[in-house]
Design a protein around this motif. Structure first.
Motif, mmCIF file in Angstrom:
data_model
loop_
_atom_site.group_PDB
_atom_site.id
_atom_site.type_symbol
_atom_site.label_atom_id
_atom_site.label_comp_id
_atom_site.label_asym_id
_atom_site.label_seq_id
_atom_site.Cartn_x
_atom_site.Cartn_y
_atom_site.Cartn_z
ATOM 1 N N GLY A 8 -0.824 30.448 29.752
ATOM 2 C CA GLY A 8 -1.379 31.486 30.607
ATOM 3 C C GLY A 8 -2.574 31.047 31.438
ATOM 4 N N VAL A 9 -3.168 29.881 31.109
ATOM 5 C CA VAL A 9 -4.296 29.353 31.873
ATOM 6 C C VAL A 9 -3.842 28.922 33.264
ATOM 7 N N PHE A 10 -2.580 28.510 33.372
ATOM 8 C CA PHE A 10 -2.053 27.995 34.638
ATOM 9 C C PHE A 10 -1.408 29.112 35.433
ATOM 10 N N LYS A 11 -1.746 29.168 36.707
ATOM 11 C CA LYS A 11 -1.076 30.117 37.586
ATOM 12 C C LYS A 11 0.368 29.667 37.752
ATOM 13 N N ALA A 12 1.272 30.625 37.804
ATOM 14 C CA ALA A 12 2.685 30.329 38.003
ATOM 15 C C ALA A 12 3.104 30.907 39.345
ATOM 16 N N ALA A 13 4.292 30.579 39.766
ATOM 17 C CA ALA A 13 4.856 31.102 41.007
ATOM 18 C C ALA A 13 6.359 31.197 40.801
ATOM 19 N N PRO A 14 7.031 32.025 41.578
ATOM 20 C CA PRO A 14 8.485 32.131 41.419
ATOM 21 C C PRO A 14 9.147 30.759 41.513
ATOM 22 N N GLY A 15 9.962 30.454 40.522
ATOM 23 C CA GLY A 15 10.652 29.165 40.496
ATOM 24 C C GLY A 15 9.854 28.043 39.860
ATOM 25 N N PHE A 16 8.590 28.286 39.545
ATOM 26 C CA PHE A 16 7.740 27.260 38.945
ATOM 27 C C PHE A 16 7.106 27.808 37.674
ATOM 28 N N SER A 17 7.169 27.035 36.633
ATOM 29 C CA SER A 17 6.461 27.404 35.407
ATOM 30 C C SER A 17 5.886 26.127 34.805
ATOM 31 N N PRO A 18 4.760 26.236 34.122
ATOM 32 C CA PRO A 18 4.151 25.031 33.553
ATOM 33 C C PRO A 18 4.991 24.490 32.402
ATOM 34 N N THR A 19 4.863 23.198 32.162
ATOM 35 C CA THR A 19 5.459 22.610 30.966
ATOM 36 C C THR A 19 4.855 23.339 29.776
ATOM 37 N N PRO A 20 5.679 23.845 28.844
ATOM 38 C CA PRO A 20 5.123 24.587 27.712
ATOM 39 C C PRO A 20 4.076 23.766 26.950
ATOM 40 N N MET A 21 3.069 24.457 26.459
ATOM 41 C CA MET A 21 1.947 23.818 25.784
ATOM 42 C C MET A 21 2.387 22.848 24.698
ATOM 43 N N GLU A 22 3.337 23.229 23.880
ATOM 44 C CA GLU A 22 3.769 22.370 22.786
ATOM 45 C C GLU A 22 4.357 21.059 23.306
ATOM 46 N N LEU A 23 5.094 21.130 24.412
ATOM 47 C CA LEU A 23 5.684 19.921 24.987
ATOM 48 C C LEU A 23 4.621 19.059 25.655
ATOM 49 N N ARG A 24 3.609 19.677 26.275
ATOM 50 C CA ARG A 24 2.501 18.897 26.842
ATOM 51 C C ARG A 24 1.799 18.096 25.755
ATOM 52 N N VAL A 25 1.584 18.725 24.607
ATOM 53 C CA VAL A 25 0.901 18.043 23.506
ATOM 54 C C VAL A 25 1.740 16.861 23.012
ATOM 55 N N ILE A 26 3.043 17.040 22.912
ATOM 56 C CA ILE A 26 3.927 15.951 22.479
ATOM 57 C C ILE A 26 3.894 14.812 23.495
ATOM 58 N N LEU A 27 3.988 15.130 24.779
ATOM 59 C CA LEU A 27 3.951 14.089 25.812
ATOM 60 C C LEU A 27 2.620 13.327 25.772
ATOM 61 N N LEU A 28 1.529 14.046 25.578
ATOM 62 C CA LEU A 28 0.209 13.404 25.461
ATOM 63 C C LEU A 28 0.151 12.467 24.256
ATOM 64 N N ALA A 29 0.739 12.888 23.141
ATOM 65 C CA ALA A 29 0.731 12.052 21.940
ATOM 66 C C ALA A 29 1.461 10.736 22.189
ATOM 67 N N TYR A 30 2.573 10.789 22.916
ATOM 68 C CA TYR A 30 3.306 9.562 23.229
ATOM 69 C C TYR A 30 2.595 8.725 24.291
ATOM 70 N N LEU A 31 1.881 9.376 25.194
ATOM 71 C CA LEU A 31 1.185 8.663 26.266
ATOM 72 C C LEU A 31 0.008 7.839 25.731
ATOM 73 N N ARG A 32 -0.711 8.373 24.758
ATOM 74 C CA ARG A 32 -1.855 7.697 24.147
ATOM 75 C C ARG A 32 -2.896 7.213 25.170
ATOM 76 N N PRO A 33 -3.377 8.093 26.042
ATOM 77 C CA PRO A 33 -4.363 7.642 27.030
ATOM 78 C C PRO A 33 -5.684 7.262 26.374
ATOM 79 N N ARG A 34 -6.360 6.324 27.006
ATOM 80 C CA ARG A 34 -7.710 5.932 26.575
ATOM 81 C C ARG A 34 -8.708 6.744 27.389
ATOM 82 N N PRO A 35 -9.965 6.815 26.958
ATOM 83 C CA PRO A 35 -10.958 7.608 27.693
ATOM 84 C C PRO A 35 -11.131 7.184 29.149
#
Length: 192
Positions: A8-35
């Motif tokens: 809900g933090v992200f504004k949406a628009a017709p035809g566009f929705s954010p990647t669900p929070m749970e999937l963002r967290v999983i993608l971040l875990a695999y990405l392993r970015p450094r500071p």
């Protein structure tokens, strides 16, 4: 600060929705970015993942490449609303417009919705040695295409998982779990 901004933090628009929070967290875990990572988000869409990454890496640099003007507009509005300063947004598509982005990213997120060969090779060649790539796709064809190409590139530590999120939904007097579209996550590293 932790990952996992509510959708809900992200504004949406017709035809566009954010990647669900749970999937963002999983993608971040695999990405392993450094500071201090330089991160490319190729096919940035509405930018929920890019914004999540940038928020967590105040000393890093995140660049999103997106071809859809409406998605770019939505991404820019969300960036301004969240006050994110270390995210740059570029209009264009891969592989032709990758030269607009900073050279030698150490982390790349790539969304696959179409044949991948030329894009993956261009991204792979641009990445820093020992860089990490995370590919997301919803199709079996995208999964096979990605893993085949990573095999040809002799990628290190190739990992594949499927993520499915179910969320509670109330309809009338019943409560059910509704599934979001499953996502394949493919991660790999370049040789040092």
């Amino acid at each position: 600060m932790t990952p996992g901004l509510p959708d809900g933090v992200f504004k949406a628009a017709p035809g566009f929705s954010p990647t669900p929070m749970e999937l963002r967290v999983i993608l971040l875990a695999y990405l392993r970015p450094r500071p201090d990572s330089v991160v490319w988000d190729v096919g940035g869409g509405t930018g929920a993942l890019a914004l999540e990454i940038a928020r967590l890496l105040p000393g890093g640099r995140v660049q999103a490449l997106e071809r859809d003007p409406e998605a770019i507009d939505l991404l820019e509005r969300n960036r301004a609303r969240l006050g994110i300063q270390n995210l740059e947004v570029f209009a264009g598509q891969a592989p032709a417009d990758l030269a607009k982005l900073a050279p030698a990213p150490d982390r790349v997120v790539l969304e696959v919705g179409r044949p991948l060969g030329d894009v993956l090779r261009a991204v792979w060649d641009a990445m820093a040695p020992a860089g990490r790539l995370v590919i997301s796709t919803t199709s079996l064809e995208g999964l096979v295409d990605a893993t085949d190409h990573l095999g040809q590139l002799a990628a290190n530590d190739v990992q594949v998982s499927q993520a499915t999120v179910h969320r509670m939904v109330r309809r009338s007097n019943q409560t059910r779990l509704a599934a979001a579209e499953p996502l394949f996550v493919i991660a790999a590293e370049r040789h040092p």
